[in-house]
Design an enzyme around this catalytic site. Structure first.
Site, PDB file in Angstrom:
ATOM      1  N   HIS A 269       0.861  -1.188   0.000  1.00 43.06           N
ATOM      2  CA  HIS A 269       0.000   0.000   0.000  1.00 43.06           C
ATOM      3  C   HIS A 269       0.891   1.230   0.000  1.00 43.06           C
ATOM      4  CE1 HIS A 269      -3.197   2.799   1.088  1.00 43.06           C
ATOM      5  NE2 HIS A 269      -4.027   1.857   0.711  1.00 43.06           N
ATOM      6  N   ASP A 326      -7.852  -5.403  -0.178  1.00 43.03           N
ATOM      7  CA  ASP A 326      -8.286  -6.321  -1.244  1.00 43.03           C
ATOM      8  C   ASP A 326      -7.886  -7.763  -1.010  1.00 43.03           C
ATOM      9  OD1 ASP A 326      -7.504  -3.586  -3.270  1.00 43.03           O
ATOM     10  OD2 ASP A 326      -9.508  -4.422  -3.020  1.00 43.03           O
TER      11      ASP A 326
HETATM   12  C1  SDX Z   1      -6.131  -0.264  -3.095  1.00 40.50           C
HETATM   13  O1  SDX Z   1      -4.457   4.311  -2.267  1.00 40.50           O
HETATM   14  C2  SDX Z   1      -5.362   3.664  -1.690  1.00 40.50           C
HETATM   15  O2  SDX Z   1      -5.782   3.983  -0.580  1.00 40.50           O
HETATM   16  C3  SDX Z   1      -5.893   2.449  -2.432  1.00 40.50           C
HETATM   17  C4  SDX Z   1      -6.910   1.645  -1.661  1.00 40.50           C
HETATM   18  C5  SDX Z   1      -8.187   2.394  -1.456  1.00 40.50           C
HETATM   19  O3  SDX Z   1      -8.893   2.101  -0.475  1.00 40.50           O
HETATM   20  O4  SDX Z   1      -8.529   3.217  -2.342  1.00 40.50           O
HETATM   21  O5  SDX Z   1      -6.384   1.288  -0.392  1.00 40.50           O
HETATM   22  C6  SDX Z   1      -7.300   0.367  -2.402  1.00 40.50           C
HETATM   23  O6  SDX Z   1      -5.905   0.006  -4.243  1.00 40.50           O
HETATM   24  C7  SDX Z   1      -5.237  -1.186  -2.297  1.00 40.50           C
HETATM   25  C8  SDX Z   1      -4.012  -1.698  -3.136  1.00 40.50           C
HETATM   26  C9  SDX Z   1      -4.499  -2.815  -4.052  1.00 40.50           C
HETATM   27  N1  SDX Z   1      -3.439  -3.193  -4.979  1.00 40.50           N
HETATM   28  C10 SDX Z   1      -2.777  -4.365  -4.870  1.00 40.50           C
HETATM   29  O7  SDX Z   1      -2.941  -5.166  -3.950  1.00 40.50           O
HETATM   30  C11 SDX Z   1      -1.808  -4.664  -6.004  1.00 40.50           C
HETATM   31  C12 SDX Z   1      -0.476  -5.120  -5.434  1.00 40.50           C
HETATM   32  N2  SDX Z   1       0.094  -3.996  -4.736  1.00 40.50           N
HETATM   33  C13 SDX Z   1       1.105  -3.234  -5.442  1.00 40.50           C
HETATM   34  O8  SDX Z   1       0.962  -3.135  -6.803  1.00 40.50           O
HETATM   35  C14 SDX Z   1       1.586  -1.998  -4.688  1.00 40.50           C
HETATM   36  O9  SDX Z   1       1.861  -2.385  -3.409  1.00 40.50           O
HETATM   37  C15 SDX Z   1       0.683  -0.769  -4.665  1.00 40.50           C
HETATM   38  C16 SDX Z   1       0.243  -0.382  -6.026  1.00 40.50           C
HETATM   39  C17 SDX Z   1      -0.503  -1.011  -3.802  1.00 40.50           C
HETATM   40  C18 SDX Z   1       1.503   0.353  -4.043  1.00 40.50           C
HETATM   41  O10 SDX Z   1       2.477   0.663  -4.942  1.00 40.50           O
HETATM   42  P1  SDX Z   1       3.740   1.577  -4.516  1.00 40.50           P
HETATM   43  O11 SDX Z   1       3.493   2.323  -3.248  1.00 40.50           O
HETATM   44  O12 SDX Z   1       4.076   2.345  -5.741  1.00 40.50           O
HETATM   45  O13 SDX Z   1       4.822   0.528  -4.145  1.00 40.50           O
HETATM   46  P2  SDX Z   1       6.029   0.232  -5.068  1.00 40.50           P
HETATM   47  O14 SDX Z   1       5.503  -0.323  -6.351  1.00 40.50           O
HETATM   48  O15 SDX Z   1       6.899   1.440  -5.091  1.00 40.50           O
HETATM   49  O16 SDX Z   1       6.769  -0.967  -4.294  1.00 40.50           O
HETATM   50  C19 SDX Z   1       7.817  -0.741  -3.418  1.00 40.50           C
HETATM   51  C20 SDX Z   1       8.604  -2.054  -3.453  1.00 40.50           C
HETATM   52  C21 SDX Z   1       9.036  -2.442  -4.865  1.00 40.50           C
HETATM   53  O17 SDX Z   1      10.142  -3.311  -4.697  1.00 40.50           O
HETATM   54  P3  SDX Z   1      11.643  -2.742  -5.061  1.00 40.50           P
HETATM   55  O18 SDX Z   1      11.544  -2.135  -6.454  1.00 40.50           O
HETATM   56  O19 SDX Z   1      11.933  -1.713  -3.976  1.00 40.50           O
HETATM   57  O20 SDX Z   1      12.539  -3.954  -4.999  1.00 40.50           O
HETATM   58  O21 SDX Z   1       7.759  -3.115  -3.025  1.00 40.50           O
HETATM   59  C22 SDX Z   1       7.549  -4.005  -4.115  1.00 40.50           C
HETATM   60  C23 SDX Z   1       7.920  -3.283  -5.379  1.00 40.50           C
HETATM   61  O22 SDX Z   1       8.354  -4.208  -6.359  1.00 40.50           O
HETATM   62  N3  SDX Z   1       6.114  -4.335  -4.110  1.00 40.50           N
HETATM   63  C24 SDX Z   1       5.638  -5.560  -4.266  1.00 40.50           C
HETATM   64  C25 SDX Z   1       4.252  -5.441  -4.116  1.00 40.50           C
HETATM   65  N4  SDX Z   1       3.923  -4.159  -3.877  1.00 40.50           N
HETATM   66  C26 SDX Z   1       5.079  -3.475  -3.875  1.00 40.50           C
HETATM   67  N5  SDX Z   1       6.253  -6.726  -4.532  1.00 40.50           N
HETATM   68  C27 SDX Z   1       5.439  -7.801  -4.623  1.00 40.50           C
HETATM   69  N6  SDX Z   1       4.113  -7.769  -4.478  1.00 40.50           N
HETATM   70  C28 SDX Z   1       3.476  -6.606  -4.226  1.00 40.50           C
HETATM   71  N7  SDX Z   1       2.139  -6.570  -4.090  1.00 40.50           N
END
Ligand code: SDX
Length: 389
Positions: A269, A326
């Site tokens: 998140h 989710d």
């Molecule tokens: C919702 O904003 C809100 O409030 C949204 C929400 C709402 O109520 O409206 O809460 C609802 O959308 C919840 C999120 C649902 N999405 C997912 O579950 C999809 C999986 N999650 C990711 O795609 C991600 O965590 C996000 C999109 C939620 C957040 O993205 P960020 O903050 O841009 O995080 P990032 O991509 O910069 O990740 C930081 C690191 C990275 O690794 P490195 O490059 O540092 O090695 O964490 C890793 C990412 O690769 N990472 C994950 C991951 N999420 C982040 N690795 C594996 N699985 C994941 N789910």
């Protein structure tokens, strides 16, 4: 130089983002709607009461809540010509795609409530959106699943009516039907708002140009559909099915995630870097509902194992990745009989009060200006067009 400009902080030069609606403390895992902690609302409130709170800023009296519920009841039907539109939408379309299209046309069917500068019209549009989104969503579900649509029943309460329009008869077990109605009410409540998430920011950006509320909400539906946002609840179920297809090998799946071949959907998140208080409420609800099933739900067991192993793995804890809203909602929706392509539609129904509240708040904020983010230009510097030989 490269035409470098200083980037406005955050939204700086765009739609206003001061708000009195929702407070989140990502480190402490705090979520409050208009100051009320989500745990208290989950325990004592209802989706309609929370929708009223989020939109109007105060909890309704019993009389105000009854009037609100009655307004939604009487406004639930959609115009006949809109039913023709809904029947003509492509049957193989994803319900979110079709929902966004249908919501956008409300400005045409109800052009007496599309003027964003007229407070009475905004009030009318607010009621029409809240009242008709479930009817439109249910109609789309019935058609895309090959069934006849079911009209709203003014004798039923909001969530009960939504379930009846979706599934017709209940499960045959009135006690289970009551449990499912309460479960969906709580799930919608937990989704009601979440400050400037991607889809709510979209609704604010579109509304900042004086676009109508129906088109702004339609844009929010489109943003929510993305798998990184609301579409994640469907993606979680598809992920669990994939793991089941791999013989339930959670360790192998987590290795693929750590090799960045795939994502652990439902985890991570932008704001919550400790835990998402909503996922705690939903996990408890999932346990209650699935405990009633004769056999333990295999996908729920896989989800519990995934969470346990990920939270014990530095790869995830170092990146502060925890289950979000989710992660567990899909196993409940599936147990209640929803097809996976309707999970994000349920998220949209729940988030609608938040979208409306932010759109209305922005209109009242004198600091609001049209959304116009600035960019950091890193393209070619000036160069002459080649002279003709
Ligand atoms: C919702 O904003 C809100 O409030 C949204 C929400 C709402 O109520 O409206 O809460 C609802 O959308 C919840 C999120 C649902 N999405 C997912 O579950 C999809 C999986 N999650 C990711 O795609 C991600 O965590 C996000 C999109 C939620 C957040 O993205 P960020 O903050 O841009 O995080 P990032 O991509 O910069 O990740 C930081 C690191 C990275 O690794 P490195 O490059 O540092 O090695 O964490 C890793 C990412 O690769 N990472 C994950 C991951 N999420 C982040 N690795 C594996 N699985 C994941 N789910």
């Amino acid at each position: 130089g490269t035409g470098m400009t200083t980037l406005d902080p955050g939204f700086g030069n765009t739609a206003s983002c001061r708000s009195e609606i929702t407070y989140i403390d990502g480190a402490a895992g705090i979520l409050r709607y208009r100051g009320y902690p989500i745990q208290d609302l989950a325990q004592h409130s209802s989706f309609l009461e929370v929708a009223y709170l989020v939109i109007r800023g105060a909890l309704p009296s019993a009389g105000e809540l009854k009037d609100f519920a009655d307004q939604l009841r009487t406004n639930a039907p959609v115009p006949d010509e809109m039913r023709t539109l809904l029947d003509a939408l492509p049957r193989n379309g994803h319900p979110m795609t079709l929902l966004a299209a249908a919501v956008n046309t409300l400005a045409a069917y109800y052009d007496d409530s599309a003027d964003p500068t007229d407070d009475d019209q905004v009030e009318t549009a607010t009621i029409r959106l809240l009242a008709k989104l479930p009817t439109i969503a249910a109609h789309i579900h019935r058609r895309t699943s090959g069934s006849e649509p079911i009209d709203p029943d003014p004798a039923r309460d909001y969530v009960e009516n939504f379930l009846a329009m979706l599934f017709g008869q209940g499960t045959g077990d009135t006690e289970l039907d009551a449990l499912y109605t309460r479960a969906l009410d709580l799930l919608l409540l937990l989704h009601a708002d979440h400050e400037l998430n991607c889809s709510t920011a979209t609704v604010r950006v579109v509304g900042s140009s004086d676009a109508d509320i129906y088109g702004s909400v339609s844009a929010g539906v489109n943003a929510l559909f993305g798998p990184l946002h609301g579409g994640a609840n469907q993606a979680v179920l598809e992920m669990l099915e994939e793991i089941r297809g791999m013989g339930g090998d959670v360790d192998a799946f987590l290795e693929k995630v750590k090799a960045k071949e795939t994502r652990l959907m439902g985890f991570g998140h932008r704001v919550y870097k400790n835990f998402d208080p909503r996922s705690r409420e939903i996990k408890g609800l999932a346990a209650d509902i699935l405990a009633r099933q004769e056999r333990p739900d295999e996908l729920f067991q896989l989800a519990l194992e995934l969470e346990r192993k990920a939270l014990a793995d530095p790869y995830f804890t170092e990146r502060k990745l925890y289950p979000n809203v989710d992660f567990y909602s899909g196993v409940i929706y599936r147990a209640m009989g929803f097809p996976t392509n309707m999970f994000t539609v349920l998220f949209a129904i729940g988030r609608l009060p938040g979208w409306i509240a932010h759109w209305r708040e922005q209109r009242k904020d004198p600091a609001t200006r049209i959304a116009r983010p600035r960019q950091l230009y890193v393209g070619p510097t000036e160069r002459p067009y080649p002279a003709q030989g």
